[in-house]
Design an enzyme around this catalytic site. Structure first.
Site, mmCIF file in Angstrom:
data_model
loop_
_atom_site.group_PDB
_atom_site.id
_atom_site.type_symbol
_atom_site.label_atom_id
_atom_site.label_comp_id
_atom_site.label_asym_id
_atom_site.label_seq_id
_atom_site.Cartn_x
_atom_site.Cartn_y
_atom_site.Cartn_z
ATOM 1 N N GLY A 29 0.854 -1.182 0.000
ATOM 2 C CA GLY A 29 0.000 0.000 0.000
ATOM 3 C C GLY A 29 0.890 1.232 0.000
ATOM 4 O O GLY A 29 1.956 1.218 0.618
ATOM 5 N N ASN A 33 4.051 1.812 2.412
ATOM 6 C CA ASN A 33 5.438 1.878 1.924
ATOM 7 C C ASN A 33 6.165 3.059 2.558
ATOM 8 O O ASN A 33 7.303 2.942 3.027
ATOM 9 C CB ASN A 33 5.469 2.049 0.401
ATOM 10 C CG ASN A 33 4.866 0.863 -0.330
ATOM 11 O OD1 ASN A 33 4.753 -0.227 0.232
ATOM 12 N ND2 ASN A 33 4.458 1.077 -1.571
ATOM 13 N N TYR A 88 -5.115 -8.497 -3.544
ATOM 14 C CA TYR A 88 -4.926 -8.581 -4.989
ATOM 15 C C TYR A 88 -3.927 -9.665 -5.343
ATOM 16 O O TYR A 88 -3.097 -10.057 -4.532
ATOM 17 C CB TYR A 88 -4.558 -7.236 -5.612
ATOM 18 C CG TYR A 88 -3.223 -6.670 -5.204
ATOM 19 C CD1 TYR A 88 -3.098 -5.910 -4.058
ATOM 20 C CD2 TYR A 88 -2.096 -6.869 -5.996
ATOM 21 C CE1 TYR A 88 -1.876 -5.378 -3.691
ATOM 22 C CE2 TYR A 88 -0.870 -6.339 -5.644
ATOM 23 C CZ TYR A 88 -0.764 -5.594 -4.492
ATOM 24 O OH TYR A 88 0.438 -5.076 -4.128
ATOM 25 N N ASN A 165 -1.206 11.268 -5.545
ATOM 26 C CA ASN A 165 -1.250 9.885 -6.050
ATOM 27 C C ASN A 165 -2.504 9.612 -6.885
ATOM 28 O O ASN A 165 -3.325 8.761 -6.530
ATOM 29 C CB ASN A 165 -1.186 8.915 -4.859
ATOM 30 C CG ASN A 165 0.054 8.043 -4.942
ATOM 31 O OD1 ASN A 165 0.573 7.798 -6.026
ATOM 32 N ND2 ASN A 165 0.527 7.577 -3.802
ATOM 33 N N LYS A 225 7.642 15.766 -8.001
ATOM 34 C CA LYS A 225 8.495 14.706 -8.541
ATOM 35 C C LYS A 225 8.258 14.626 -10.042
ATOM 36 O O LYS A 225 7.178 14.958 -10.520
ATOM 37 C CB LYS A 225 8.108 13.365 -7.894
ATOM 38 C CG LYS A 225 8.355 13.297 -6.411
ATOM 39 C CD LYS A 225 7.547 12.183 -5.751
ATOM 40 C CE LYS A 225 6.175 12.656 -5.351
ATOM 41 N NZ LYS A 225 5.366 11.636 -4.661
ATOM 42 N N GLY A 258 7.818 6.924 -5.794
ATOM 43 C CA GLY A 258 7.261 8.128 -5.181
ATOM 44 C C GLY A 258 7.098 7.985 -3.670
ATOM 45 O O GLY A 258 7.374 8.918 -2.920
ATOM 46 N N ASP A 259 6.670 6.796 -3.231
ATOM 47 C CA ASP A 259 6.438 6.572 -1.790
ATOM 48 C C ASP A 259 7.752 6.679 -1.013
ATOM 49 O O ASP A 259 7.802 7.247 0.085
ATOM 50 C CB ASP A 259 5.842 5.181 -1.542
ATOM 51 C CG ASP A 259 4.579 4.931 -2.349
ATOM 52 O OD1 ASP A 259 3.883 5.917 -2.672
ATOM 53 O OD2 ASP A 259 4.290 3.757 -2.648
HETATM 54 P P1 ADP Z 1 5.724 8.043 -8.909
HETATM 55 O O1 ADP Z 1 6.495 6.773 -8.687
HETATM 56 O O2 ADP Z 1 4.984 8.475 -7.702
HETATM 57 O O3 ADP Z 1 4.912 8.039 -10.164
HETATM 58 P P2 ADP Z 1 7.911 9.496 -10.151
HETATM 59 O O4 ADP Z 1 7.907 8.558 -11.306
HETATM 60 O O5 ADP Z 1 7.863 10.943 -10.460
HETATM 61 O O6 ADP Z 1 6.781 9.203 -9.081
HETATM 62 O O7 ADP Z 1 9.226 9.151 -9.341
HETATM 63 C C1 ADP Z 1 9.387 9.531 -7.996
HETATM 64 C C2 ADP Z 1 10.846 9.801 -7.746
HETATM 65 O O8 ADP Z 1 11.605 8.617 -7.995
HETATM 66 C C3 ADP Z 1 11.452 10.867 -8.641
HETATM 67 O O9 ADP Z 1 11.264 12.151 -8.096
HETATM 68 C C4 ADP Z 1 12.908 10.481 -8.634
HETATM 69 O O10 ADP Z 1 13.541 10.973 -7.485
HETATM 70 C C5 ADP Z 1 12.858 8.954 -8.554
HETATM 71 N N1 ADP Z 1 12.949 8.389 -9.909
HETATM 72 C C6 ADP Z 1 11.947 7.911 -10.674
HETATM 73 N N2 ADP Z 1 12.427 7.457 -11.862
HETATM 74 C C7 ADP Z 1 13.760 7.643 -11.834
HETATM 75 C C8 ADP Z 1 14.838 7.365 -12.731
HETATM 76 N N3 ADP Z 1 14.642 6.801 -13.929
HETATM 77 N N4 ADP Z 1 16.103 7.702 -12.349
HETATM 78 C C9 ADP Z 1 16.332 8.241 -11.125
HETATM 79 N N5 ADP Z 1 15.361 8.539 -10.244
HETATM 80 C C10 ADP Z 1 14.095 8.241 -10.580
#
Ligand code: ADP
Length: 303
Positions: A29, A33, A88, A165, A225, A258-259
């Site tokens: 969840g 996390n 799930y 989210n 992010k 993100g978490d």
């Molecule tokens: P979510 O997982 O909530 O969709 P993001 O994809 O924006 O959020 O990613 C959250 C954080 O994870 C980013 O701010 C970054 O710090 C890290 N992150 C995600 N993808 C990458 C990547 N390819 N390389 C390095 N850091 C990443």
């Protein structure tokens, strides 16, 4: 008081073990996390409590035992005898994951059903963390109840931290999602959106536009992010700052990026860091989390 509460839904996760006829069981969840990473990063004088509702059945007991074993506080978890936790099943077909959900009877929908219990859970905490998933899964009548309780918490000096989210499939409509998320973000000290989702559903041109929209909605501070892209920060004075992210050389599994970012950010601020330092710490942690399989990656935490 050194106490954080994380509010949301945790589900049972069934996955193939590779041994025919057997499944393995875990728990997952978004808010769990973040609580898990916080618990492992914060010093021992901090309490991290998980606030949810579960049943009184064996599966619900297993979840509570799991949280106890992770030293995540379970004192404020409500027990509803006619409900259970959501479940799930993850199936791997030709390398693609597909999910089957059983969550219509989930106890967590009623986690904000009793104001007294909510007030007790929030009393004495310094931070309340929650997300748009928490808001989405609630019984509609309870959404405002939780927002109101968090507003009273903020009025007493508590800090509310919110990750939008966005999960349109959990909402009755995209309009309802936008309206409730905007309302919830409006009471946050810190809002932690992901630009890609926000651009899809709110049409934001860039991460700065996402940050400004949430600040206009009432969030005091925003950290946006953006996958491997830079983090955009708006502080309490409305000043914009950009924090670079080191793009990961190898991405194994982005679950909980993100978490974990959110947990790394919060832990760094609680250790006295600035917003920019917190964003760097969050990005560093998330960058390590995506280098391994699964949501909870112990080796991603630096000691
Ligand atoms: P979510 O997982 O909530 O969709 P993001 O994809 O924006 O959020 O990613 C959250 C954080 O994870 C980013 O701010 C970054 O710090 C890290 N992150 C995600 N993808 C990458 C990547 N390819 N390389 C390095 N850091 C990443």
């Amino acid at each position: 008081m050194k106490r954080i509460v994380s509010i949301g839904e945790c589900m049972g996760e069934l996955s193939e073990t590779g041994v025919p006829g057997t499944l393995s069981m875990g728990f997952a969840g978004d808010t769990l996390n973040t609580a898990w990473y916080l618990r492992r990063m914060l010093p021992g004088d901090w309490t991290v409590d998980y606030v949810t509702a579960v049943g009184t059945d064996g599966l619900s007991n297993r979840l509570v035992e799991y949280l106890d074993s992770e030293r995540i506080g379970t004192r404020h978890i409500q027990r509803l005898s006619d409900k259970t936790i959501g479940l799930y099943y993850i199936e791997l077909k030709n390398g693609e994951r597909s999910f089957t959900y059983w969550r219509s009877d989930s106890a967590a929908k009623r986690l904000a059903g009793d104001v007294e219990t909510l007030e007790q859970a929030l009393a004495g905490a310094s931070i309340a963390y929650w997300s748009g998933i928490t808001l989405a899964i609630l019984a509609q009548a309870d959404r405002q109840t939780l927002i109101d309780a968090l507003m009273r918490f903020a009025a007493r000096g508590g800090k509310v931290i919110f990750d939008p989210n966005l999960r349109p499939r959990l909402w009755e409509s995209a309009d309802a999602m936008r309206e409730w998320i905007t309302r919830a973000a409006g009471i946050a000290d810190l809002c932690l959106p992901s630009h890609e989702d926000e651009a899809s559903w709110f049409g934001d041109r860039d991460a700065e536009a996402t940050a400004k929209r949430y600040r206009q909605a009432g969030a005091k501070r925003v950290a946006v992010k953006n996958g491997p892209g830079e983090i955009s920060l708006l502080d309490a004075d409305g000043q914009l700052a950009i924090v670079p992210v080191q793009p990961a050389a190898i991405v194994v599994d982005t679950t909980a990026a993100g978490d974990s970012f959110n947990a790394g950010f919060m832990a760094a601020e609680l250790a006295g860091g600035t917003m920019a330092q917190a964003a760097s710490a969050g990005a560093a942690l998330a960058g390590r989390v995506i280098g391994a399989r699964g949501a909870l990656v112990p080796q991603a935490i630096e000691v």
